[in-house]
Design an enzyme around this catalytic site. Structure first.
Site, PDB file in Angstrom:
ATOM      1  N   THR A 133     -21.477   5.048  28.919  1.00 14.21           N
ATOM      2  CA  THR A 133     -21.581   5.115  29.639  1.00 14.21           C
ATOM      3  C   THR A 133     -21.724   7.221  29.781  1.00 14.21           C
ATOM      4  O   THR A 133     -20.272   7.332  28.640  1.00 14.21           O
ATOM      5  CB  THR A 133     -20.686   4.604  30.817  1.00 14.21           C
ATOM      6  OG1 THR A 133     -20.865   5.588  31.585  1.00 14.21           O
ATOM      7  CG2 THR A 133     -19.248   4.430  30.484  1.00 14.21           C
ATOM      8  N   HIS A 154      -8.296  -5.982  24.742  1.00 15.23           N
ATOM      9  CA  HIS A 154      -7.592  -6.398  23.077  1.00 15.23           C
ATOM     10  C   HIS A 154      -7.400  -7.559  22.911  1.00 15.23           C
ATOM     11  O   HIS A 154      -6.282  -7.927  22.202  1.00 15.23           O
ATOM     12  CB  HIS A 154      -5.718  -5.160  23.988  1.00 15.23           C
ATOM     13  CG  HIS A 154      -5.260  -4.653  22.717  1.00 15.23           C
ATOM     14  ND1 HIS A 154      -5.185  -5.199  21.468  1.00 15.23           N
ATOM     15  CD2 HIS A 154      -4.948  -3.514  22.519  1.00 15.23           C
ATOM     16  CE1 HIS A 154      -4.895  -4.294  20.434  1.00 15.23           C
ATOM     17  NE2 HIS A 154      -3.941  -3.706  21.610  1.00 15.23           N
TER      18      HIS A 154
END
Length: 504
Positions: A420, A477
């Site tokens: 992006t 994560h």
């Protein structure tokens, strides 16, 4: 001597039949037992033979009419009889062709009409863009299925419609144009600040006994995605005939129009105003909130010296465009570097599926494209198997067609990693939200020249002007540790700073 053709009784409990097709027209010669017309009843679709030889003098009922058993439906004259022009009915216009909400992907069940490109009364050509729709996956122009005149619009701009529901009718030239649907009229007159009435809930039609309909009616309902329990029947014992189903298609129950959903751009200038979200904006909001709730995001930012890439681009850009037909931007360099790093550290290209890690065999690279009305992520499929030129051409093609609403559903979604460009407006870097079910997304910062301290092989420092860019990796994560993200970003940085790959 004239012979009457009657509606036959196609079973003991059959009291009527629907004329689905005339196989002869007035003035045609017919032989005895030659098929004359087709009918449909509760139990059977059948061809009806001529009871005698002669000439079809008169047709009493047009196609689509439901007629009681034993009623006269046509008259035959003697062989050789000339049917006067006045006796032959005027040419009948073909029934209008229905336009339905298309299914723009296997998991898509509805679409929102964002703009009608034609209005009732307009002439349309087959495959000419008729309207624009928005779904969970794509914004697209929908072409007209046939040539003719747009007879009626059945769903307003801003209205969300189920797949296969009728949204318009296209008739032959000369067809009467129906008045605008109430929803469309309400949409055009709606103020900028909309007050929404509750959507009416359909209630099944109350019947005495079982639901009755012919095979023809059931086929029409199936083709148009209509549940017959909501269709009133005017036939014997509440039976639904062809006129009933066509009437329902032409005038379906209307939901309250989400008129202001058609507003696609933020108001210009400062003024007090409230406008509902567009369909795409609402979907983006829902997906982003879902991703933030579900994924423990972590981010790492790397500063990359893009001087070598900038020099190669400046040297090759003119020839590259001449050879390949697309401009040489920084994006293919970034995309190829990301793909190469993903191949070396595949966990960043993986997805979490319950308690399992799904490692993908290919890199399907999502490219976020900003639109005036929202954001869309088309996908470069198998980018790991494409050359630099192919990646450049696909990125250019997908972005151009995204902005012109020409993408197909299979070109959106299915990505395994997304790029992006948050720096396109000059920002240093962004902290992106992961595009589920991916596990990582890379935000590209603005490219600018900065003074940088350089150290030579002997340890001597100097200050130089370099082209630098910040990149921020957002990662899940649960799946990707800080060490994994660091290794990936270090490899990505090294590829760009020491670019040695062919570009054509």
């Amino acid at each position: 001597m004239p012979t009457d053709v009657i509606m036959p009784q196609m079973g003991e409990s059959i009291v009527e039949g629907t004329i689905t097709k005339w196989l002869k027209k007035p003035g045609d010669k017919v032989e005895k037992d030659e098929p004359l017309l087709e009918i449909s009843t509760d139990k059977v679709d059948a061809e009806i033979p001529s009871p005698a030889a002669g000439v079809l003098r008169e047709i009493k009922f047009p196609e689509g009419t439901t007629v009681e058993v034993n009623a006269v439906i046509a008259v035959l004259g003697d062989a050789g009889e000339v049917v006067p022009a006045a006796a032959a009915p005027q040419a009948q216009l073909a029934p209008p062709q229905v336009v339905v909400m298309p299914q723009m992907g296997e998991s898509i069940f509805e679409g929102t009409i964002t703009k009608w490109l034609k209005q009732p009364g307009d002439t349309v050509e087959k495959d000419e863009p008729l309207l624009e729709i928005s779904t969970d996956k794509v914004d697209a122009e929908i072409p007209a299925p046939v040539s003719g005149v747009l007879v009626a619009v059945k769903a307003a701009e801003g209205e969300t419609v189920q797949v296969n529901a009728v949204i318009a009718l296209i008739g032959a030239a000369g067809s009467a144009v129906q008045s605008a649907a109430p929803a469309a009229a309400a949409a055009s007159a709606a103020p900028a600040v909309a007050a929404f009435a509750p959507t009416p809930v359909q209630v099944p039609v109350e019947r005495h006994g079982k639901l009755r309909s012919s095979p023809l009616v059931r086929r029409i309902a199936r083709e148009n995605g209509i549940d017959l329990q909501y269709v009133p029947g005017t036939g014997s014992q509440g039976r639904i005939n062809k006129d009933d189903i066509l009437r329902y298609i032409a005038n379906p129950p209307k939901a309250a129009p989400a008129a202001a959903q058609a507003v696609s751009a933020a108001p210009q200038g400062l003024r007090e105003e409230t406008t509902p979200m567009t369909r795409m904006r609402a979907i983006i909001a829902e997906r982003m909130l879902e991703a933030k709730r579900a994924i423990p995001h972590a981010h790492t930012v790397y500063k990359v010296d893009m001087t070598r890439v900038a020099q190669i681009r400046a040297r090759e850009r003119k020839g590259f465009e001449q050879r390949h037909g697309v401009k040489l931007t920084y994006m293919p360099f970034i995309a190829v570097a990301a793909v190469e790093a993903l191949k070396k550290f595949p966990v960043v290209n993986a997805s979490l599926e319950g308690q399992n890690i799904h490692y993908h065999a290919s890199v399907n690279l999502g490219i976020a494209v900003a639109l005036e009305w929202g954001l869309i992520v088309p996908t470069v499929r198998s980018a790991d198997k494409a050359s630099f030129v192919q990646v450049a051409q696909q990125i250019h093609d997908l972005a151009a067609r995204a902005r012109s609403k020409k993408l197909s559903p299979d070109e959106v979604g299915g990505s395994t990693f997304t790029l992006t460009n948050s720096g396109v407006f000059g920002g240093e870097f962004g902290t992106p939200i992961i595009n589920q079910p991916e596990s990582a997304i890379l935000a590209i910062g603005g490219l600018r020249k900065e003074p940088v301290v350089l150290t030579d092989a002997d340890g001597n420092d100097s200050i130089a002007i370099r082209s630098v860019q910040y990149y921020c990796l957002g990662f899940d994560h649960r799946l990707i540790d800080g060490a994994d993200s660091g290794k990936f970003m270090s490899e990505f940085k090294s590829i760009l700073e020491n670019w040695d790959r062919p570009i054509s």
